[in-house]
Design a protein around this motif. Structure first.
Motif, PDB file in Angstrom:
ATOM      1  N   ILE A  50       0.834  -1.204   0.000  1.00 32.74           N
ATOM      2  CA  ILE A  50       0.000   0.000   0.000  1.00 32.74           C
ATOM      3  C   ILE A  50       0.868   1.253   0.000  1.00 32.74           C
ATOM      4  N   GLU A  54       0.615   4.037  -2.949  1.00 34.27           N
ATOM      5  CA  GLU A  54       0.305   5.445  -2.705  1.00 34.27           C
ATOM      6  C   GLU A  54       1.345   6.353  -3.349  1.00 34.27           C
ATOM      7  N   LEU A  96      -9.641   3.780  -7.091  1.00 34.47           N
ATOM      8  CA  LEU A  96      -8.505   3.516  -6.207  1.00 34.47           C
ATOM      9  C   LEU A  96      -7.351   4.480  -6.447  1.00 34.47           C
ATOM     10  N   ARG A  99      -8.101   7.701  -4.845  1.00 34.72           N
ATOM     11  CA  ARG A  99      -8.040   7.605  -3.393  1.00 34.72           C
ATOM     12  C   ARG A  99      -6.606   7.411  -2.904  1.00 34.72           C
ATOM     13  N   ALA A 100      -5.809   6.675  -3.687  1.00 36.33           N
ATOM     14  CA  ALA A 100      -4.445   6.365  -3.257  1.00 36.33           C
ATOM     15  C   ALA A 100      -3.582   7.603  -3.113  1.00 36.33           C
ATOM     16  N   LEU A 104      -4.763   4.931   0.744  1.00 35.06           N
ATOM     17  CA  LEU A 104      -5.684   3.820   0.529  1.00 35.06           C
ATOM     18  C   LEU A 104      -6.246   3.315   1.860  1.00 35.06           C
ATOM     19  N   ASN A 115      -5.791  -4.357  -3.694  1.00 35.63           N
ATOM     20  CA  ASN A 115      -5.940  -2.927  -3.986  1.00 35.63           C
ATOM     21  C   ASN A 115      -4.590  -2.318  -4.352  1.00 35.63           C
TER      22      ASN A 115
END
Length: 239
Positions: A50, A54, A96, A99-100, A104, A115
């Protein structure tokens, strides 16, 4: 309740309907089944992925508006082709990636992993609990009568797709609406999942090599979720 299909039989009988192939002849999907998942496995692989995802999203969006990123633009076009408005119902990759940039969500180990892989490889990717499927997964254009279980105001409700909408379904009903927009609750991943089913979707300009690389990254990450994890895969949707 019928006997669950073996992973091999399940993958062999999954299919893309001809009506979807006619809509987007360039569509391909890599299907991956992971068995032997340890529900108690630490989610640290997801945390690291994650963080990388990002950073990847911030770098991409520093150079381009999200709707100009090549694969996201292709999915927006595909949504318009079956009557969906991409500004209102964003494909999972676009949602995604947007949002990232700010962070996330953390949901569970399996969801966090897929994801992150989706954003890193810029490929829509969904995951579900294989043991909760009834029959194989099929990508079809909906009649509009199929049930889809979701939530509204915190309550479980049954919706129905629009006629002609592209949906994933099994023998019971819709498992994911608008190709890769929203997954249903019935087959959702949870902390109890021991066998998971993943769908990686691509359209041109994404290549089979891009798809394989994303699949390999997913399998590598899943291998950290227990010593008994084993995977199998199948590519569908090719001419």
């Amino acid at each position: 309740m019928p006997e669950p299909l073996s992973p091999e039989t399940f993958l062999t009988t999954c299919a893309v309907d001809i009506a979807v192939q006619e809509l987007r002849p360039d569509y391909r999907a890599l299907l991956i089944v992971a068995e032997g998942i340890d529900p108690e496995a630490a989610s640290s692989p997801g945390d690291a992925l994650i963080a990388r995802a990002e950073s990847r999203a911030r770098a991409l969006l520093a150079d381009s508006p999200v709707d100009r990123l090549a694969h996201i633009a292709a999915w927006r076009e595909a949504y318009r082709a079956f009557g969906a408005k991409p500004q209102r119902t964003r494909n999972s990759l676009e949602a995604l990636t947007r949002r990232a940039e700010k962070g996330l969500p953390r949901i569970n180990a399996l969801t966090d992993i897929y994801n992150a892989i989706s954003v890193l490889h810029q490929i829509p990717l969904g995951g579900e609990d294989l043991d909760l499927y009834e029959g194989p997964a099929r990508l079809v254009r909906a009649t509009g009568d199929e049930p889809f279980d979701t939530t509204a105001d915190g309550e479980t409700v049954i919706e129905h797709p629009e006629p002609g909408e592209v949906v994933w379904r099994d023998d019971v009903g819709v498992t994911c609406r608008r190709w890769n927009w929203r997954q249903g609750r019935r087959t959702g991943l949870s902390e109890r999942t021991r066998a998971a089913f993943f769908i990686l979707d691509v359209l041109a300009p994404a290549t089979d090599e891009d798809l394989t690389a994303a699949g390999d990254a997913l399998v590598e990450a899943l291998s950290a979720l227990g010593p008994e994890v084993r995977t199998s895969r199948r590519l569908i949707g090719t001419p």
